[in-house]
Scaffold this active site. Structure first.
Site, PDB file in Angstrom:
ATOM      1  N   HIS A  83       0.818  -1.224   0.000  1.00 43.99           N
ATOM      2  CA  HIS A  83       0.000   0.000   0.000  1.00 43.99           C
ATOM      3  C   HIS A  83       0.848   1.268   0.000  1.00 43.99           C
ATOM      4  O   HIS A  83       1.941   1.291   0.574  1.00 43.99           O
ATOM      5  CB  HIS A  83      -1.034  -0.001   1.129  1.00 43.99           C
ATOM      6  CG  HIS A  83      -0.477   0.053   2.519  1.00 43.99           C
ATOM      7  ND1 HIS A  83      -0.213   1.230   3.171  1.00 43.99           N
ATOM      8  CD2 HIS A  83      -0.179  -0.939   3.402  1.00 43.99           C
ATOM      9  CE1 HIS A  83       0.225   0.956   4.403  1.00 43.99           C
ATOM     10  NE2 HIS A  83       0.266  -0.337   4.557  1.00 43.99           N
ATOM     11  N   ASP A  86      -0.242   4.431   1.043  1.00 41.16           N
ATOM     12  CA  ASP A  86      -0.516   5.459   2.061  1.00 41.16           C
ATOM     13  C   ASP A  86       0.212   5.176   3.371  1.00 41.16           C
ATOM     14  O   ASP A  86       0.620   4.047   3.649  1.00 41.16           O
ATOM     15  CB  ASP A  86      -2.023   5.597   2.312  1.00 41.16           C
ATOM     16  CG  ASP A  86      -2.661   4.331   2.878  1.00 41.16           C
ATOM     17  OD1 ASP A  86      -2.303   3.230   2.416  1.00 41.16           O
ATOM     18  OD2 ASP A  86      -3.494   4.455   3.791  1.00 41.16           O
ATOM     19  N   ASP A 134       6.268   1.312   6.536  1.00 43.25           N
ATOM     20  CA  ASP A 134       4.928   0.735   6.387  1.00 43.25           C
ATOM     21  C   ASP A 134       4.177   1.629   5.419  1.00 43.25           C
ATOM     22  O   ASP A 134       3.628   2.638   5.819  1.00 43.25           O
ATOM     23  CB  ASP A 134       4.242   0.669   7.755  1.00 43.25           C
ATOM     24  CG  ASP A 134       2.800   0.205   7.674  1.00 43.25           C
ATOM     25  OD1 ASP A 134       2.391  -0.280   6.620  1.00 43.25           O
ATOM     26  OD2 ASP A 134       2.094   0.358   8.683  1.00 43.25           O
ATOM     27  N   GLU A 152      -5.066   2.101   2.640  1.00 34.37           N
ATOM     28  CA  GLU A 152      -5.095   0.852   3.422  1.00 34.37           C
ATOM     29  C   GLU A 152      -5.295   1.170   4.897  1.00 34.37           C
ATOM     30  O   GLU A 152      -6.009   0.482   5.612  1.00 34.37           O
ATOM     31  CB  GLU A 152      -3.779   0.083   3.207  1.00 34.37           C
ATOM     32  CG  GLU A 152      -3.787  -1.339   3.760  1.00 34.37           C
ATOM     33  CD  GLU A 152      -3.347  -1.456   5.214  1.00 34.37           C
ATOM     34  OE1 GLU A 152      -3.527  -2.530   5.793  1.00 34.37           O
ATOM     35  OE2 GLU A 152      -2.835  -0.465   5.779  1.00 34.37           O
ATOM     36  N   GLU A 153      -4.645   2.243   5.331  1.00 36.81           N
ATOM     37  CA  GLU A 153      -4.621   2.569   6.766  1.00 36.81           C
ATOM     38  C   GLU A 153      -5.958   3.067   7.296  1.00 36.81           C
ATOM     39  O   GLU A 153      -6.141   3.177   8.502  1.00 36.81           O
ATOM     40  CB  GLU A 153      -3.533   3.635   7.044  1.00 36.81           C
ATOM     41  CG  GLU A 153      -2.124   3.217   6.657  1.00 36.81           C
ATOM     42  CD  GLU A 153      -1.504   2.219   7.628  1.00 36.81           C
ATOM     43  OE1 GLU A 153      -2.206   1.754   8.540  1.00 36.81           O
ATOM     44  OE2 GLU A 153      -0.317   1.909   7.446  1.00 36.81           O
ATOM     45  N   ASP A 176       3.536  -6.493   3.678  1.00 32.70           N
ATOM     46  CA  ASP A 176       3.014  -5.481   4.604  1.00 32.70           C
ATOM     47  C   ASP A 176       2.970  -5.999   6.039  1.00 32.70           C
ATOM     48  O   ASP A 176       1.956  -5.864   6.723  1.00 32.70           O
ATOM     49  CB  ASP A 176       1.607  -5.041   4.138  1.00 32.70           C
ATOM     50  CG  ASP A 176       1.093  -3.836   4.916  1.00 32.70           C
ATOM     51  OD1 ASP A 176       1.915  -3.144   5.552  1.00 32.70           O
ATOM     52  OD2 ASP A 176      -0.125  -3.597   4.879  1.00 32.70           O
ATOM     53  N   HIS A 202       3.829   2.902  12.856  1.00 32.12           N
ATOM     54  CA  HIS A 202       2.809   3.830  13.387  1.00 32.12           C
ATOM     55  C   HIS A 202       3.338   4.590  14.598  1.00 32.12           C
ATOM     56  O   HIS A 202       2.564   5.061  15.418  1.00 32.12           O
ATOM     57  CB  HIS A 202       1.496   3.105  13.731  1.00 32.12           C
ATOM     58  CG  HIS A 202       0.825   2.484  12.537  1.00 32.12           C
ATOM     59  ND1 HIS A 202      -0.502   2.163  12.517  1.00 32.12           N
ATOM     60  CD2 HIS A 202       1.306   2.139  11.325  1.00 32.12           C
ATOM     61  CE1 HIS A 202      -0.823   1.626  11.327  1.00 32.12           C
ATOM     62  NE2 HIS A 202       0.279   1.620  10.596  1.00 32.12           N
TER      63      HIS A 202
HETATM   64 ZN   LIG Z   1       0.814  -1.357   6.335  1.00 32.09          ZN
END
Ligand SMILES: [Zn+2]
Length: 381
Positions: free
Chosen positions: A77, A79, A107, A140-141, A164, A353
């Site tokens: 992904h 984003d 990520d 995705e997030e 991922d 994150h």
């Molecule tokens: Zn991810």
């Protein structure tokens, strides 16, 4: 065959491009160029319109050079979560980290860079391969939205490797279904000092419901969480509404349905207990509910050909790859639901994150080698 310098440069390039969810266009443009240069057919789909973002998913196909080799979908992904703007990656001998003010965006740009490097290595060395389909998704997030709007009818692959997750020696083959819920409790307002007995406190009903519902780790397969409680701000009025939002996840769909019934019952029971008689009329609290399945569980059997392929590739490179279950969804959940058997291989991303995010370079390189080996093995069968 994997060129580590080129792979590292690609991920450094990618993390420097801003791409919060719905704002992935700089990354999409970079990838359209990169994939076109590799001779792939590339398009940007309409998913961006559906989610009101500034680009759609980047979908590409590199024709196979090995006759008879089945196509394979590689997916990552574009984003990133916040704070992810103006990322200044710091390169150290064994890692790439953020400067501590933002996330790094490994990520999932580590996954994207791995896919690009695999394609470049195939082309450079003229390695025979089956058709490779590529999906670089948006959003995705924020609920796997890009994957949910992907045109699966245009894809031929029956298997996918999603890049991922964290560790390249681990392959995610199971992940939960997830429900999002909002319960609004409606009470009855009244002056809190003069005549509270004429009101029904929605806050109290909500509190009773929350206290009665299963929260946190419910069992080995199931979790729930309540995240937002909202309502009127004045303290001198008995609150006439209270909004409770939360989620429930389970590896077992039937169990998730059961937990949602329990949560619903906690609200309806609490509301049923909150009634008053005003002027001869019975007044009650009542509940409004919104609940939706955000995504469906992922469960790929260990004897599935794609699992066996990744394990064999690891073995060929001296890595024993374990299949694992994780507590969160990824695009693999959506691909799988659409009939493409999908597994999620680690890329070396760490502490995602958070502003401490970093990429373990050894693990990152190993992941790329495993994916390349998978493509080679698949052409050799
Ligand atoms: Zn991810």
């Amino acid at each position: 065959m994997i060129r580590r310098d080129r792979l590292t440069d690609a991920v450094l390039d990618l993390v420097r491009l801003d791409s919060h969810s719905k704002q992935e266009r700089p990354v999409a443009e970079y990838l359209v160029r990169a994939l076109s240069d590799l001779g792939a057919q590339v398009r940007v789909d309409d998913a961006g319109v559906a989610v009101q973002g500034d680009t759609g998913n980047v979908v590409a196909r590199l024709e196979g050079t090995a006759p008879g080799a089945p196509p394979l979908l590689l997916s990552a992904h574009m984003d990133t979560v916040a704070p992810g703007q103006s990322v200044k990656p710091v390169r150290e001998p064994d890692r790439i980290r953020s400067d501590g003010t933002t996330i790094l965006g490994g990520d999932d740009k580590s996954g994207i860079a791995i896919i690009l490097e695999v394609l470049r290595a195939l082309k450079e060395r003229e390695v025979p391969h089956g058709a490779i389909e590529i999906a670089f998704t948006i959003c995705e997030e924020i609920g796997l939205l890009g994957a949910k709007h992907l045109d699966y009818a245009a894809l031929r692959s029956k298997d996918a490797i999603v890049l991922d997750s964290s560790n390249s020696a681990q392959l995610v083959t199971a992940a939960p279904s997830s429900d999002h819920f909002t319960f609004t409790v409606h009470g009855l307002e009244a002056h809190a000092g003069m005549c509270p007995e004429n009101g029904i406190s929605a806050t109290r009903v909500a509190a009773e419901a929350i206290a009665a519902m299963p929260l946190g780790r419910v069992d080995a397969q199931t979790t729930t969480n309540v995240v937002i409680v909202d309502g009127p701000k004045a303290t001198n009025v008995v609150p006439n509404f209270c909004v409770v939002r939360g989620e429930a996840r389970s590896l077992d769909d039937a169990r998730l349905d059961e937990i949602m019934r329990t949560i619903r019952a906690a609200f309806t029971d609490a509301a049923a207990g909150a009634k008053i008689t005003l002027g001869g009329e019975v007044r009650r609290a009542w509940i409004e509910e919104q609940c939706e399945r955000e995504y469906h569980s992922l469960r790929v059997p260990s004897d599935a050909p794609i699992v066996q392929l990744v394990k064999r590739a690891g073995q060929a490179l001296g890595t024993t790859i374990q299949t694992i279950t994780i507590g969160g969804g990824s695009d693999a959940n959506v691909h799988n639901r659409q009939g493409i058997t999908s597994v999620n291989l680690g890329t070396g991303m760490r502490d995602i994150h958070t502003v401490n995010e970093w990429i373990d370079l050894d693990d990152f390189y190993r992941s790329a080698e495993i994916v390349l080996e998978c493509v080679k093995e698949r052409a050799a069968v």
